[in-house]
Motif scaffolding. Structure first.
Motif, PDB file in Angstrom:
ATOM      1  N   ASP A  39     -20.100 -20.004 -59.091  1.00  0.00           N
ATOM      2  CA  ASP A  39     -21.408 -20.470 -59.521  1.00  0.00           C
ATOM      3  C   ASP A  39     -22.475 -19.505 -59.020  1.00  0.00           C
ATOM      4  OD1 ASP A  39     -20.514 -22.878 -60.769  1.00  0.00           O
ATOM      5  OD2 ASP A  39     -20.239 -23.757 -58.778  1.00  0.00           O
ATOM      6  N   ASN A  69     -27.566 -25.327 -65.337  1.00  0.00           N
ATOM      7  CA  ASN A  69     -26.341 -24.566 -65.535  1.00  0.00           C
ATOM      8  C   ASN A  69     -26.679 -23.332 -66.347  1.00  0.00           C
ATOM      9  OD1 ASN A  69     -25.533 -24.914 -68.547  1.00  0.00           O
ATOM     10  ND2 ASN A  69     -26.032 -26.990 -67.879  1.00  0.00           N
ATOM     11  N   ALA A  74     -22.440 -23.414 -62.821  1.00  0.00           N
ATOM     12  CA  ALA A  74     -23.642 -24.100 -62.366  1.00  0.00           C
ATOM     13  C   ALA A  74     -24.579 -23.142 -61.648  1.00  0.00           C
ATOM     14  CB  ALA A  74     -23.266 -25.250 -61.432  1.00  0.00           C
TER      15      ALA A  74
END
Length: 668
Positions: free
Chosen positions: A295, A83, A76
């Motif tokens: 992420d 994303n 993400a």
């Protein structure tokens, strides 16, 4: 076909073809910060090495199941509903160290062990207090045993052969339980004695072990100890966590030998195996999501050059400026440049620091005066400078005064990262006062720095930072903390890095400047992997997506072939975690795919239509020219073999070595 006919046609064809765009355009492209719709799959092997945990204490099948640890992860971008299009697929390998290896490791820990007793108040010579054990009613003394975290990581890294080979593409996670291997650890009875309400109370002794390190601020020399860690890693592709260590006040996680009894778990039963597997799985999940496949905070973007423009602005009083330190002593340009360059070794990284007094910019001085409030943050007890007002003044999304300092560029050629670093008076700090703070104080109501997407804001103060060593807590007269650590941290966010503790606080015990607790001054190997992997993912995703929508023609087939060859080379290096080496091939693939797409898209443009018409016309002209040239040469040949006077055939006279006309009776 004779060469006289081929040459004109070839020239016309060549002239028409070279009107197409060049294969590799060097003009910079604007960066569009979007997630890619096309998914890329990245496989990572997570090798889990158990120290002090045997196979019969776990249910390995349950531990590796989708219920306990993540089989995959969609990466993400946290600053927005995006994303990256990257899907991580995890392959878990379990390795159980034998008793001799565990004993060898435990013996090493004992050889570097540093004991130190603490009480509920600063009573030891060092003034150390274990913040977890501060209840004077139930605590007589806490016997703390410390192990140098850097040395432990170094020992594990240099003894990897004891645990098998490193995964070709992945990371090694050490999971230890050493409470049965002579390492002093908190037990359930000690824990109960400490936490059970009592009146009157009998103080008791507790013992616990931790991993520690000491760091020194690179600007103003403040020495800081970080004693109470239960894990460590980051200089390489390994991380170590000790489930029997602690508890640490920073995470409030109980050691496994206490947690199991607190839950009433019989560890010798089948359910005990499942419970321990689930307990360990939660730690594994944290390391995977925080460190191994993190992420991004902001999209990671490729550029040939990264230009970091730092504006260090003095907003202290005249007396504070006289007291010192000088503004130039609060930041280390070289350290910032070297750290940022370690994230993007394929690019140029330049750091430019501009020093000024806030009064040098009257309009900025006015907004700073308005933003400097009398509001006291209820948690830190510090007065705040309203960060929203300052940001609103700078950002182009509002008043846009950042253009008075820099015209920000974001292209594949250059990415500018502006940062404004304020030296506040007193103990002021940036804050964002909101209505929720009135009734329920928020620990996030203040911030020393923040990466806001289009810029970085940092605010340190004279009392709480630059001269904090004068505080009795530190008793380091004349010492303090400067901007360098916070600048590297926030610029890391601007590059796309996240905190290492989003999913589990344990990973805040990581050798990275992106964490809070450890106060490291460098990026971890996990950070470097994250940025370089992100750059490759961006370029390869673009290349693959461009090729998927590009029709192959006689004009772009070479570029398509080049793009595919570079994709294959980049993927090969990517899959062996040579992310830095893969960048050049990922870039070449993106450039070739872009060229192929341009050629395909221009195949129906008027320029190409006229070019093709030119080919046809050129071919016709070539044929005509060839015919005329051929005809003239044929006529001249015939005339050359006839008499120019009477037009009768000539005869070759070998004696005279000349042509001779028998009709005119003379040589020609």
């Amino acid at each position: 076909m004779r060469s006289s006919l081929v040459l004109p046609i070839a020239l016309i064809v060549l002239l028409s073809v070279v009107q197409f765009p060049s294969v590799y355009s060097q003009s910079p492209r604007l960066i569009n910060e979007q997630g890619f719709g096309l998914n890329r799959s990245a496989s990572l092997t997570i090798k889990i090495v158990f120290l002090g945990i045997s196979p019969d204490e776990l249910n390995s099948t349950y531990l590796k199941s989708n219920i306990t640890v993540p089989p995959l992860k969609y990466q993400a971008i946290l600053a927005g509903p995006l994303n990256t299009g990257v899907v991580f697929n995890f392959n878990y390998q379990l390795v159980f160290a034998d008793n001799s290896t565990v004993n060898k490791f435990a013996q090493y820990l004992l050889s570097i062990q540093k004991p130190e007793n603490t009480t509920s108040t600063p009573g030891s010579p060092s003034g150390l207090v274990n913040p977890y054990f501060t209840n004077s009613s139930t605590l007589s003394v806490a016997q703390n045993y410390f192990y140098n975290a850097d040395k432990v990581e170094s020992w594990l890294g240099s003894n990897m052969t004891l645990f098998g080979e490193n995964p070709v593409s992945g990371y090694t996670l050490f999971v230890a339980d050493l409470h049965s291997h002579r390492i002093p650890s908190l037990n359930y009875t000690e824990y109960q004695n400490y936490v059970t309400p009592c009146r009157p109370c009998t103080p008791h002794v507790v013992q616990a072990h931790y991993y520690n390190r000491t760091v020194t601020d690179p600007d103003l020399g403040l020495v800081m100890t970080r004693h109470f860690m239960t894990g460590w890693g980051g200089s390489g592709r390994l991380y170590y966590m000790d489930l029997s260590a602690g508890p640490s006040y920073w995470t409030n996680e109980l050691p496994v030998q206490v947690a199991s009894q607190l839950r009433g778990i019989d560890m010798s039963t089948y359910y005990g195996q499942l419970w321990r597997s689930k307990f360990i799985g939660s730690y594994i999940t944290g390391a995977v999501n925080n460190l191994f496949a993190p992420d991004q905070l902001y999209p990671v973007n490729y550029a040939q050059n990264y230009n970091l423009q730092l504006f260090v602005i003095d907003n202290r009083t005249t007396a504070e400026k006289s007291q010192g330190p000088k503004l130039t002593a609060t930041i280390n340009e070289t350290m910032i440049q070297e750290n940022l360059a370690s994230l993007v070794p394929f690019a140029g990284v330049a750091v430019h620091i501009n020093y000024a007094n806030v009064t040098d910019y009257p309009r900025l001085a006015a907004i700073m005066a308005n933003a400097t409030t009398r509001i006291i943050d209820p948690v830190s007890g510090r007065p705040i400078v309203d960060g929203d007002l300052v940001y609103n003044w700078f950002t182009t999304s509002a008043l846009g005064h950042i253009t008075n300092f820099i015209n920000v560029t974001r292209t594949t050629s250059t990415i500018d990262v502006p940062a404004f670093l304020f030296a506040f008076k007193g103990n002021y700090t940036f804050g964002v006062p909101v209505k929720e703070d009135i009734g329920s104080p928020n620990i996030y109501g203040t911030f020393g720095g923040e990466a806001l997407g289009d810029m970085v804001l940092i605010g340190l103060s004279q009392q709480a930072d630059f001269t904090i060593g004068n505080n009795s807590t530190y008793s380091q007269s004349g010492k303090g903390a400067g901007f360098t650590h916070d600048a590297i941290h926030e610029l890391g966010h601007a590059m796309g890095l996240n905190h290492p503790f989003i999913y589990d606080l344990t990973e805040d015990f990581t050798d990275t400047v992106m964490g809070y607790y450890a106060y490291s001054l460098n990026y971890s190997q996990f950070d470097r992997d994250s940025i370089l992997r992100g750059v490759n993912d961006e370029l390869l995703s673009f290349a693959i997506q461009a090729l998927s929508t590009t029709q192959s023609t006689i004009f772009n087939s070479g570029d398509i072939s080049t793009a595919n060859q570079n994709i294959a080379q980049a993927e090969s290096l990517y899959n062996t975690m040579d992310y830095a080496g893969a960048v050049q091939y990922s870039l070449a693939a993106a450039e070739a795919a872009n060229a192929a797409q341009q050629l395909a898209n221009s195949a129906i443009s008027p320029a190409v239509v006229f070019g093709l018409v030119g080919v046809v016309i050129g071919a016709a002209i070539g044929i005509l020219l060839g015919y005329l040239i051929f005809r003239r040469r044929k006529s001249a040949g015939i005339q050359y073999n006839r008499c120019p006077t009477c037009q009768k055939p000539l005869r070759w006279d070998p004696a005279q070595m000349r042509w001779y006309c028998d009709t005119c009776q003379k040589p020609v």
